[in-house]
Every structure is written in C-alpha cells, then in structure tokens.
Design a protein around this motif. Structure first.
Motif, PDB file in Angstrom:
ATOM      1  N   TYR A 414      -4.436   4.061  -2.145  1.00  0.00           N
ATOM      2  CA  TYR A 414      -3.637   2.834  -2.190  1.00  0.00           C
ATOM      3  C   TYR A 414      -3.613   2.128  -0.843  1.00  0.00           C
ATOM      4  N   GLN A 415      -3.932   0.834  -0.862  1.00  0.00           N
ATOM      5  CA  GLN A 415      -3.878  -0.014   0.327  1.00  0.00           C
ATOM      6  C   GLN A 415      -2.925  -1.175   0.049  1.00  0.00           C
ATOM      7  N   ARG A 416      -1.751  -1.102   0.635  1.00  0.00           N
ATOM      8  CA  ARG A 416      -0.744  -2.142   0.376  1.00  0.00           C
ATOM      9  C   ARG A 416      -1.241  -3.522   0.793  1.00  0.00           C
ATOM     10  N   TYR A 417      -1.944  -3.609   1.905  1.00  0.00           N
ATOM     11  CA  TYR A 417      -2.374  -4.909   2.418  1.00  0.00           C
ATOM     12  C   TYR A 417      -3.884  -5.075   2.283  1.00  0.00           C
ATOM     13  N   GLN A 418      -4.385  -4.649   1.136  1.00  0.00           N
ATOM     14  CA  GLN A 418      -5.822  -4.753   0.873  1.00  0.00           C
ATOM     15  C   GLN A 418      -6.282  -6.207   0.959  1.00  0.00           C
ATOM     16  N   SER A 422      -8.258 -13.005  -3.481  1.00  0.00           N
ATOM     17  CA  SER A 422      -7.157 -13.964  -3.630  1.00  0.00           C
ATOM     18  C   SER A 422      -6.192 -13.910  -2.462  1.00  0.00           C
ATOM     19  N   GLY A 423      -6.244 -12.845  -1.689  1.00  0.00           N
ATOM     20  CA  GLY A 423      -5.280 -12.646  -0.618  1.00  0.00           C
ATOM     21  C   GLY A 423      -4.011 -11.951  -1.059  1.00  0.00           C
ATOM     22  N   VAL A 424      -3.840 -11.753  -2.358  1.00  0.00           N
ATOM     23  CA  VAL A 424      -2.652 -11.083  -2.900  1.00  0.00           C
ATOM     24  C   VAL A 424      -3.006  -9.634  -3.190  1.00  0.00           C
ATOM     25  N   SER A 425      -2.215  -8.702  -2.668  1.00  0.00           N
ATOM     26  CA  SER A 425      -2.450  -7.281  -2.856  1.00  0.00           C
ATOM     27  C   SER A 425      -1.377  -6.682  -3.752  1.00  0.00           C
ATOM     28  N   PRO A 426      -1.724  -5.693  -4.568  1.00  0.00           N
ATOM     29  CA  PRO A 426      -0.705  -5.038  -5.396  1.00  0.00           C
ATOM     30  C   PRO A 426       0.388  -4.426  -4.529  1.00  0.00           C
TER      31      PRO A 426
END
Length: 594
Positions: A414-418, A422-426
């Motif tokens: 998991y990468q919070r700031y992947q 789109s620039g939006v990360s899960p």
C-alpha cells in the motif's frame, strides 16, 4: 386612527411617495437603535411577502457594536426573484434617530420617496433631510405606549400597507413562532392594524404588486450553505463563533444531529481546523465556518491538509478587513488570501456561490470536490449573502455524489501517496486492516515516509497540482449569460448587481456578456477563453479596494483587450446603476473611437 395622533413636519404634497403605477420593485429601510425590533419587523415583512406570492430580499446592516447599536433592515420586494438591493430606497421608517445617521451612505432615499419618523424623535439628520423625500411624522412611541404594544408592530403595519400586503399575510407572519401568549399577540395585532390605518390615511399606498403563484423558499445564505454541506455529506463541524458566520453554525447544530452528525464549538480557530482535519482523516467529511480573522489563524492547518491530502471544507463568510476590520459589513477582500495565502506551493480548491440560493448547490459541490480530490476546499461567501434572507424559487439541486477513493483492506504494498495518473491516491481510513502509513505535514515518499529528496518533493508537488488541474469540473465552473463585445466577469454577491446592470445596459442597446465565476481556483483557463470568444473588452466587477479578482485573472488567464476593473470596498454595496453607467460609458467611448 384618531387624526389628532398624527402630524406632518412638512406640508403634505399631492405627489405620491413613489410612482403610483405598477412597480417592478419597491424598497424599504426600517432603522432604529438596538432593541427596537427593526430586524424582526423586516423579517415579518419579508415573510408576509412570501405568503403573498411576492419575491423579496432582506439585508441586515448594523453598527460596529454588532449587538446593541444602531441597526437597519433593508427590504426590497418585487414580482421577480431578487439578488441585489436597488439603487435607492422608496421608503425609510426610522423608529428613532439614535446613530442612524451612520447609515446615510447605505440608505440613499429616492427623490420623491417617503421618510416616516417619530414626531417626538428630534431633528431629522441632515443627510436624510436633504434627500428631498416627503416626511411623514407620526407619534410612534406614544401610539405604542397607549396600546401596550411593540413599536415595531406599528412599523410593520405602515410598511406592509405601503407595500400593498394584505393584513392576513402580515398577521400570519407574526403568529408564526410567537411564544408570548394569545393576549399579547392580539394587542400587537391591533397595533399592526393601527399602523396600516395610519399609512392609508397619511400616505398614498403603492398599487399592489401582482402575486406570482408557486412554491417559494425563504432562506439565508448561511442557512443555504449549511444545508448544502449536509447534502454533500458533511457529518462533523468544529468551529468558533465569529460574525458573520455564526448563524451557519447555529443552523447546522440541530440539523447535523438529525442527519446523524455533530457540531463541536472549539476553543478557537486553530483548534477548529485541526479538529476537522482529524475527523476527515478518520473518514468523516468535515467542515468549519469562519470569517477573515479566523481564516488567517487557520493558515497552517489548511497547509497541513494540502500536504497530507486530507479533504476538508472551510467556509469563509467574508467581511470588511484587514484585522478585525468591519465585522458586520460585507466585502470580497479575502480572495487574494484564498487563492495564494498559504506558504509553499499549496494548490487548493476555491469556490464562490453566485447568489443566496446558489449557496446550497455550491457548498454541496465544494464538499464533493474536496472528497473526490482529497483536497481542502475554501468556499467564499460573504456577509451580504450569509446574513441576508431571500424569497427564492426552490432550487434545482444535483443529486448528492462524489465520494473519496478508499483503499480496500490488505492492499498489497500500500502506497498512500502513490503517484497515479489522476493524482488521486486511494486513502486508507485508520483501522483498515493491512494498510498503515504516516500522515503529517512533512514532505514524503509515495508510502508516506518523510523525505527531503528533490525527486520526492517534485513528484508530490506535481501530483497535488495535477489532481486539481486534470479534473473534469463540467459546466458548473461559471454561469455564462448574454452576448456582446464587452464582458463582465464577477463572482459571489457582486453577481447580483452586475446581472441587473447588464440587463439595464441591454435595455439601452448595449449588449454585454456576463461570466459569473463559481470555481475560482483552479481557474478553468481554456473554458474561460471559449466563454470570452469574440469579446473585445473585459470589465471585472468586485467589492474590494485593490481589484483582487482582476489582479488574479491577469496572472492566470489571457483576457482580451485591456481589462478594466470596477471595484470598490465595503461597506457600501455595489449598486446596479453605477455598474450600468460604467458599461454605457465604455460603449460610448468605443463608439467615439471608430
């Protein structure tokens, strides 16, 4: 009414106080010292108009004391929906003259209008006496004392009669919410009728405006913003009371409970912003409401929400500044702070509702955009919209939507700031099994580990900017109306007088295109260029001293011609006639250069 109870300080004129033909609108100012009930009278007048099928707008104006000082209710009634006060007032009713002269610039009386005052209230202030208005002196305090009623009931009866409103609508407006017993109500009803009789005997009444059938909403901008926030999904609010945003918090407190949420009064604005960041980090859409001084204190917290990509909404009900400024007056002077007031490169959403009615839909949209883009959203309302009440058609509201992208449990690596396209990360909500990360204000890697590496910094800066710039905002970014070689660009409460000015200019043969911005940042430059296609000259209309919107647009957009600014600070409202005159002067100058 006994004729001996009334006297006029000037000879009675044969001319009516305002045109006797059918009016498009009529404007009243009810003024007096704090505690005289002018705001209640204004609210009842507006409520009665709503019950009578008439549109209306009521604007509150108060002295620097906010409570206990001079106050005035400014009411405009019409057969069409209103977004602005008129250029002048047809009727002013002064319950007393205690410091009311301070409103002289805000309450210009129309030539041939009517000034109603207490016969025993002393000299009329020079600014009002010089207006040329016809004066009707009535012993208001004696009349109220004789009947044991409230003096503002007489004021309501007089203004209601001059507006042509039926007594049944006025009484129904008063009865709603009455808590002092039936006997006291009937005493005040008699005073209301006495006021109507006095108006009918001593001042020619205007012809009644033809009512328009249909359902109406009576709402303030603060109430509308609160409703829109709840529709958008907000379930937690933390805020510190501040004029003129407090009414939004007062309305939301019980409404949130009904929606399954809660409101907490924090100890200050710093606590407020950090509380809503924490709540949103925990998965609950959150909001705070404030004004300029509070927004200044929230700066570092908003930057934290940018860096940590935590969605929050900050409603700024703008007022006169800087510092404590003019708390109870409207001004659009926080714009520069909103679009560029954070340290570092900190992209954020900045939106502004275009009217009292639009406060609902635009606040809902702000919440949804914040959630979808995991970004702070600043909503710029102002005192005019926030504290004013309007009779409006029920707005067509979009269905609630726009949820944040959540990471499922046990997301591999998991990468919070992947750095996604789109620039939006899960976003993983705390407690989600298998997904842990560090969230703070330090720059970080894609996994959230603090980093000072240039590559990591550039990647996250690009990501945070890209998600706002690439999002499809659709057509809601602005309202575009009319056509012509000149365009007016405006936002917020300035849109009302600008829209009326554009209509007046068109009626005089000068067509003007109107662009009312709703999404200010990120500015939709390509859509703006398309909206201004064929335009030769741009005028930017706003209520602040330095032309902040014009300065911002020059920096981020390619405006045609030599953009001009029509800007002035509060507390004086922008008036349609002044804007229209500027448009006509532009057209004349353009014609002379051919």
């Amino acid at each position: 009414m006994d004729a001996s109870l009334a006297s006029e300080s000037r000879p009675r004129s044969a001319a009516p106080p305002f045109p006797s033909t059918a009016l498009e609108s009529i404007s009243f100012a009810i003024a007096g010292s704090g505690g005289s009930g002018v705001m209640s009278a204004g609210n009842w007048l507006l409520e009665a108009a709503a019950r009578s099928g008439i549109y209306g707008l009521m604007v509150k104006t108060m002295g620097p004391q906010i409570r206990g000082g001079e106050a005035a209710a400014l009411v405009r009634l019409a057969t069409t929906q209103l977004e602005s006060l008129d250029d002048a007032f047809d009727v002013m009713l002064a319950i007393d003259w205690q410091n009311v002269h301070r409103f002289a610039d805000e309450i210009p009386l129309r030539q041939g209008g009517l000034l109603v005052c207490d016969a025993d209230g002393g000299e009329i202030p020079a600014a009002f006496a010089a207006s040329g208005a016809r004066v009707l002196s009535l012993p208001l305090k004696k009349m109220a004392k004789a009947s044991g009623s409230w003096i503002n009931m007489l004021a309501l009866g007089i203004t209601g009669a001059l507006a042509g409103l039926p007594v049944e609508a006025l009484e129904a407006a008063v009865r709603q919410g009455w808590t002092r017993g039936e006997e006291a109500l009937q005493v005040n009803f008699r005073a209301l009728r006495e006021g109507m009789a006095a108006a009918g005997e001593h001042a020619p009444a205007a012809r009644s405006m033809a009512p328009e059938p249909g359902r109406r909403w009576l709402v303030s901008g603060n109430e509308g913003a609160g409703y829109g926030a709840i529709r958008g999904g907000v379930r937690f609010v933390a805020a510190y009371p501040i004029t003129p945003a407090t009414e939004m918090l007062e309305w939301m407190a019980p409404a949130l409970v009904q929606a399954g949420g809660s409101l907490l009064q924090a100890e200050d604005e710093l606590a407020s912003i950090n509380m809503i960041i924490g709540s949103s980090f925990g998965g609950v859409p959150s909001l705070t409401a404030t004004a300029g001084p509070g927004l200044s204190l929230m700066t570092e917290g908003i930057g934290l929400a940018v860096a940590a990509e935590v969605p929050i909404v900050v409603v700024d009900v703008m007022r006169g500044g800087p510092s404590t400024g003019i708390p109870a007056k409207s001004e659009q002077s926080d714009l520069s702070f909103a679009v560029g007031g954070l340290h570092g490169d900190a992209p954020r959403l900045v939106l502004a509702p275009s009217s009292i009615s639009d406060c609902i839909a635009t606040t809902q949209w702000a919440v949804e955009l914040a959630e979808v883009l995991q970004s702070p959203a600043l909503l710029l309302s102002d005192q005019f919209m926030g504290q004013s009440r309007a009779i409006v058609d029920p707005p067509r509201l979009p269905e609630p939507g726009g949820k944040r992208l959540l990471a499922p449990a046990d997301t591999p690596s998991y990468q919070r700031y992947q750095d996604t396209p789109s620039g939006v990360s899960p976003m993983a909500i705390p407690g989600t099994p298998g997904n842990t990360y560090t969230a703070d204000g330090l720059e970080h890697t894609e996994t959230g580990v603090p980093s000072s590496q240039a590559a990591d910094h550039a990647r996250q800066l690009d990501k945070r900017s890209r998600k706002l710039l690439q999002h499809d905002y659709g057509s809601r970014w602005a309202d575009i109306e009319g056509d012509g070689p000149c365009a007016v660009i405006t936002f917020g409460s300035a849109a009302g007088p600008a829209r009326e000015a554009v209509k007046r200019a068109a009626a005089q043969g000068v067509p003007v295109r109107l662009v009312v911005l709703r999404l200010i940042a990120p500015l939709q430059a390509a859509a703006m260029a398309q909206a201004l296609e064929g335009v030769q000259q741009v005028m930017v209309v706003e209520q602040n001293h330095e032309g902040q919107l014009l300065r911002y647009l020059r920096g981020v957009a390619d405006l045609p011609g030599r953009p001009a600014g029509f800007h002035r600070p509060g507390p004086l409202p922008l008036r349609p006639a002044d804007i229209c005159s500027a448009l006509l002067a532009w057209a004349q100058a353009k014609e002379e250069t051919r």
